[in-house]
Design a protein around this motif. Structure first.
Motif, short mmCIF file in Angstrom:
data_model
loop_
_atom_site.label_atom_id
_atom_site.label_comp_id
_atom_site.label_asym_id
_atom_site.label_seq_id
_atom_site.Cartn_x
_atom_site.Cartn_y
_atom_site.Cartn_z
N ARG A 5 0.85 -1.19 0.00
CA ARG A 5 0.00 0.00 0.00
C ARG A 5 0.88 1.24 0.00
O ARG A 5 2.05 1.18 0.36
CB ARG A 5 -0.89 0.01 1.24
N GLU A 6 0.29 2.37 -0.37
CA GLU A 6 1.08 3.60 -0.36
C GLU A 6 1.58 3.85 1.06
O GLU A 6 0.88 3.61 2.04
CB GLU A 6 0.28 4.77 -0.92
N LYS A 32 2.32 4.55 -5.19
CA LYS A 32 1.11 4.11 -5.89
C LYS A 32 1.32 2.72 -6.45
O LYS A 32 2.39 2.40 -6.95
CB LYS A 32 0.80 5.06 -7.04
N THR A 33 0.29 1.89 -6.33
CA THR A 33 0.29 0.61 -7.03
C THR A 33 -1.02 0.53 -7.80
O THR A 33 -2.05 1.04 -7.37
CB THR A 33 0.35 -0.60 -6.07
N SER A 34 -0.94 -0.08 -8.96
CA SER A 34 -2.14 -0.36 -9.74
C SER A 34 -1.95 -1.75 -10.33
O SER A 34 -0.94 -2.40 -10.07
CB SER A 34 -2.34 0.69 -10.83
N TRP A 167 4.26 13.35 -7.71
CA TRP A 167 4.76 12.25 -6.89
C TRP A 167 5.73 12.70 -5.82
O TRP A 167 5.81 12.10 -4.75
CB TRP A 167 5.31 11.13 -7.77
N ARG A 170 3.43 13.89 -3.09
CA ARG A 170 2.86 12.74 -2.38
C ARG A 170 3.90 12.11 -1.44
O ARG A 170 3.60 11.75 -0.31
CB ARG A 170 2.34 11.69 -3.38
#
Length: 177
Positions: A5-6, A32-34, A167, A170
């Motif tokens: 997770r982030e 970030k993950t997708s 990013w 973030r």
């Protein structure tokens, strides 16, 4: 493996075609993950080389991995501007240990002024001969160099300043909690 997770930290492991571990980054913060990509940030990250040498990254770097492209991108954020180091490599795999990929020697470096250089062509040729890279690998890598150059020329994805700003913002939010 459970998808990170982030804000989680993951290791990154780079291998060579013969299966030998090439380089390890100890802690990369996941931003970030997708389904297809992982974006992270290295900042003062311990890196260990295959010969045991260790060093720490000097500046924050946004890292980009994709499941369908044979490259990964490291955007190094410096006072003089953003420099990019792009590894021609297999798409990443994720297991309980790390983000992993096979590094195929060729690299594209992009300087803050936009100049591009293809690096390590001699190393690629030597390893290709030594480890008998199949012809398909050569075709895939040369195609992906073209894709990468197109992304660079068009300011796509990690090659846009807006992407870097987003990013880094973030990363700063997550790292100051």
């Amino acid at each position: 493996m459970q998808i990170p997770r982030e804000g989680d930290y993951v290791a990154i492991q780079s291998y060579k075609h013969d299966g030998q571990l090439h380089r390890t980054w100890r802690e990369t913060m996941v931003l970030k993950t997708s389904e297809n990509e992982i974006i992270g940030c290295n900042d003062n990250t311990l890196v260990t080389e295959s010969d045991g040498r260790r060093w720490v990254t000097r500046e924050p770097a946004i890292v980009y991995f994709h499941k369908h492209y044979w490259f990964n991108i490291i955007a190094m954020i410096r006072d003089t501007g953003v420099s990019y180091y792009c590894n021609l490599a297999t798409p990443f795999v994720l297991d309980k240990e790390a983000i992993k990929y096979i590094d195929y020697d060729l690299d594209v470096k992009v300087f803050p002024d936009g100049e591009k250089r293809l690096l390590d062509v001699d190393e690629y040729a030597a390893h290709s001969k030594m480890w008998n890279y199949p012809p398909e690998i050569d075709k895939i890598l040369h195609y992906n160099v073209d894709v990468l150059i197109d992304w660079i020329d068009k300011g796509k994805g990690p090659f846009s300043q807006a992407y870097i700003d987003l990013w880094m913002k973030r990363y700063n939010e997550l790292s100051h909690h």
